[in-house]
Design a protein around this motif. Structure first.
Motif, PDB file in Angstrom:
ATOM      1  N   GLU A  41      31.261  58.361  25.153  1.00 45.06           N
ATOM      2  CA  GLU A  41      31.046  56.911  25.203  1.00 45.06           C
ATOM      3  C   GLU A  41      32.256  56.204  25.813  1.00 45.06           C
ATOM      4  O   GLU A  41      32.112  55.266  26.607  1.00 45.06           O
ATOM      5  N   LEU A  42      33.461  56.649  25.456  1.00 46.16           N
ATOM      6  CA  LEU A  42      34.667  56.056  26.035  1.00 46.16           C
ATOM      7  C   LEU A  42      34.707  56.279  27.546  1.00 46.16           C
ATOM      8  O   LEU A  42      35.121  55.391  28.302  1.00 46.16           O
ATOM      9  N   SER A  43      34.268  57.458  27.989  1.00 50.62           N
ATOM     10  CA  SER A  43      34.213  57.732  29.420  1.00 50.62           C
ATOM     11  C   SER A  43      33.226  56.790  30.099  1.00 50.62           C
ATOM     12  O   SER A  43      33.514  56.230  31.171  1.00 50.62           O
ATOM     13  N   ARG A  44      32.069  56.596  29.479  1.00 49.52           N
ATOM     14  CA  ARG A  44      31.060  55.702  30.042  1.00 49.52           C
ATOM     15  C   ARG A  44      31.585  54.271  30.133  1.00 49.52           C
ATOM     16  O   ARG A  44      31.408  53.590  31.156  1.00 49.52           O
ATOM     17  N   ARG A  45      32.257  53.815  29.066  1.00 48.28           N
ATOM     18  CA  ARG A  45      32.776  52.442  29.065  1.00 48.28           C
ATOM     19  C   ARG A  45      33.883  52.264  30.095  1.00 48.28           C
ATOM     20  O   ARG A  45      33.992  51.203  30.733  1.00 48.28           O
ATOM     21  N   THR A  46      34.705  53.279  30.258  1.00 43.00           N
ATOM     22  CA  THR A  46      35.770  53.202  31.265  1.00 43.00           C
ATOM     23  C   THR A  46      35.174  53.099  32.654  1.00 43.00           C
ATOM     24  O   THR A  46      35.634  52.304  33.492  1.00 43.00           O
ATOM     25  N   ASN A  47      34.130  53.871  32.928  1.00 38.83           N
ATOM     26  CA  ASN A  47      33.469  53.792  34.234  1.00 38.83           C
ATOM     27  C   ASN A  47      32.822  52.428  34.447  1.00 38.83           C
ATOM     28  O   ASN A  47      32.827  51.896  35.567  1.00 38.83           O
ATOM     29  N   ALA A  48      32.277  51.838  33.367  1.00 40.18           N
ATOM     30  CA  ALA A  48      31.682  50.504  33.477  1.00 40.18           C
ATOM     31  C   ALA A  48      32.755  49.459  33.802  1.00 40.18           C
ATOM     32  O   ALA A  48      32.543  48.563  34.630  1.00 40.18           O
ATOM     33  N   ALA A  49      33.926  49.600  33.159  1.00 47.54           N
ATOM     34  CA  ALA A  49      35.032  48.677  33.443  1.00 47.54           C
ATOM     35  C   ALA A  49      35.516  48.838  34.876  1.00 47.54           C
ATOM     36  O   ALA A  49      35.856  47.850  35.553  1.00 47.54           O
ATOM     37  N   LEU A  50      35.530  50.091  35.373  1.00 44.03           N
ATOM     38  CA  LEU A  50      35.956  50.339  36.748  1.00 44.03           C
ATOM     39  C   LEU A  50      34.991  49.715  37.752  1.00 44.03           C
ATOM     40  O   LEU A  50      35.407  49.217  38.805  1.00 44.03           O
ATOM     41  N   ALA A  51      33.704  49.737  37.420  1.00 43.27           N
ATOM     42  CA  ALA A  51      32.711  49.120  38.308  1.00 43.27           C
ATOM     43  C   ALA A  51      32.962  47.618  38.431  1.00 43.27           C
ATOM     44  O   ALA A  51      32.842  47.034  39.514  1.00 43.27           O
ATOM     45  N   ILE A  52      33.336  46.992  37.315  1.00 42.35           N
ATOM     46  CA  ILE A  52      33.672  45.557  37.340  1.00 42.35           C
ATOM     47  C   ILE A  52      34.919  45.326  38.173  1.00 42.35           C
ATOM     48  O   ILE A  52      34.991  44.395  38.990  1.00 42.35           O
ATOM     49  N   ASP A  54      36.126  47.234  40.578  1.00 47.26           N
ATOM     50  CA  ASP A  54      35.849  47.498  41.993  1.00 47.26           C
ATOM     51  C   ASP A  54      35.145  46.322  42.671  1.00 47.26           C
ATOM     52  O   ASP A  54      35.252  46.147  43.896  1.00 47.26           O
ATOM     53  N   ALA A  55      34.409  45.536  41.879  1.00 45.80           N
ATOM     54  CA  ALA A  55      33.668  44.407  42.437  1.00 45.80           C
ATOM     55  C   ALA A  55      34.491  43.116  42.459  1.00 45.80           C
ATOM     56  O   ALA A  55      34.031  42.097  42.988  1.00 45.80           O
ATOM     57  N   SER A  56      35.705  43.157  41.931  1.00 43.43           N
ATOM     58  CA  SER A  56      36.524  41.951  41.852  1.00 43.43           C
ATOM     59  C   SER A  56      37.190  41.664  43.195  1.00 43.43           C
ATOM     60  O   SER A  56      37.383  42.566  44.017  1.00 43.43           O
ATOM     61  N   PRO A  57      37.570  40.402  43.453  1.00 50.90           N
ATOM     62  CA  PRO A  57      38.238  40.056  44.713  1.00 50.90           C
ATOM     63  C   PRO A  57      39.577  40.779  44.895  1.00 50.90           C
ATOM     64  O   PRO A  57      40.032  40.953  46.025  1.00 50.90           O
ATOM     65  N   ALA A  58      40.195  41.180  43.779  1.00 48.96           N
ATOM     66  CA  ALA A  58      41.508  41.830  43.855  1.00 48.96           C
ATOM     67  C   ALA A  58      41.420  43.336  44.059  1.00 48.96           C
ATOM     68  O   ALA A  58      42.446  44.020  44.065  1.00 48.96           O
ATOM     69  N   ALA A  59      40.208  43.852  44.250  1.00 49.02           N
ATOM     70  CA  ALA A  59      40.015  45.310  44.311  1.00 49.02           C
ATOM     71  C   ALA A  59      40.838  45.973  45.400  1.00 49.02           C
ATOM     72  O   ALA A  59      41.248  47.121  45.273  1.00 49.02           O
ATOM     73  N   GLY A  60      41.097  45.259  46.498  1.00 46.63           N
ATOM     74  CA  GLY A  60      41.817  45.861  47.610  1.00 46.63           C
ATOM     75  C   GLY A  60      43.325  45.816  47.489  1.00 46.63           C
ATOM     76  O   GLY A  60      44.037  46.399  48.325  1.00 46.63           O
ATOM     77  N   GLU A  61      43.851  45.125  46.477  1.00 39.79           N
ATOM     78  CA  GLU A  61      45.298  45.027  46.318  1.00 39.79           C
ATOM     79  C   GLU A  61      45.856  46.374  45.857  1.00 39.79           C
ATOM     80  O   GLU A  61      45.241  47.053  45.030  1.00 39.79           O
ATOM     81  N   PRO A  62      47.029  46.762  46.374  1.00 43.51           N
ATOM     82  CA  PRO A  62      47.568  48.101  46.082  1.00 43.51           C
ATOM     83  C   PRO A  62      47.682  48.424  44.603  1.00 43.51           C
ATOM     84  O   PRO A  62      47.265  49.505  44.170  1.00 43.51           O
TER      85      PRO A  62
END
Length: 215
Positions: A41-52, A54-62
């Motif tokens: 479940e923690l792995s699933r939640r971490t992946n869900a947070a990563l999806a958010i 990745d979709a943020s405007p700051a995703a491309g910042e180093p």
């Protein structure tokens, strides 16, 4: 599982001595199954947070990209832990590849952390690694450099000397290197990331040698 149900299960597993002896295996199995589910479940939640992320405007910042890389390795490591525990509970063989995967995740996280640290001021990075050498030197062997016999991709050999710049140099505490093989650009100083990676490798050698000191 509800809080009341969990409390009931914990009570059953924490009963009198005779009950604990009879139910030890069942309680252990329940605990492992719960841990498997929790890690998954923690792995699933971490992946869900990563999806958010990745979709943020700051995703491309180093820094954000490196944080996302760390998060992905953590999610994979949690999934690996769930798989290891599941195999143990099922009495399935745990191959070396499963343990190697965990080691790889940890190494990737360390490299990402070094990339973040490498963005700092070189003098602060050198001071940090110099302080680390002095601190660990109280309890383990410190490898400050040495002569390396290396084999190049074309199969030829070379010799490279590693060391640490002394206090009188322009970059005290920094990793230095030298050699005369034309394949290496020896005249170009090692950068912050190279410095951190090299010091980590030397630190690992120091831990190995410490384990073999005569007691």
């Amino acid at each position: 599982m509800t809080e009341q149900a969990r409390a009931g299960d914990e009570g059953a597993c924490a009963g009198d001595e005779e009950a604990r002896a009879g139910d030890a295996a069942a309680c252990e199995g329940d605990a492992e199954a719960s841990a498997v589910a929790s890690f998954a479940e923690l792995s699933r939640r971490t992946n869900a947070a990563l999806a958010i992320l990745d979709a943020s405007p700051a995703a491309g910042e180093p820094d954000v990209a490196i944080a996302a890389d760390v998060g992905r390795q953590i999610a994979l490591a949690l999934a690996d832990l769930a798989e290891l525990l599941r195999r143990r509970a099922d009495a399935s063989p745990i191959g070396a590849e499963h343990l190697a995967d965990l080691a790889f995740r940890g190494a990737e996280i360390q490299r990402d952390a070094h990339r973040v640290l490498a963005g700092g001021r070189p003098d602060e990075i050198a001071r940090h690694t110099d302080d680390h050498r002095h601190n660990v030197g109280r309890s383990q062997v410190v490898v400050v450099g040495g002569r390396l016999d290396v084999v190049l991709p074309d199969g030829t050999g070379a010799v490279v000397d590693l060391g640490v710049d002394d206090a009188d140099s322009t970059s005290p505490g920094w990793t230095s290197w030298s050699g005369d093989h034309p394949a290496f650009d020896i005249d170009r100083a090692l950068g912050p990331y190279d410095h951190l990676e090299t010091q980590t490798a030397l630190d690992t050698l120091g831990r190995v040698m410490t384990r073999h000191l005569r007691r």
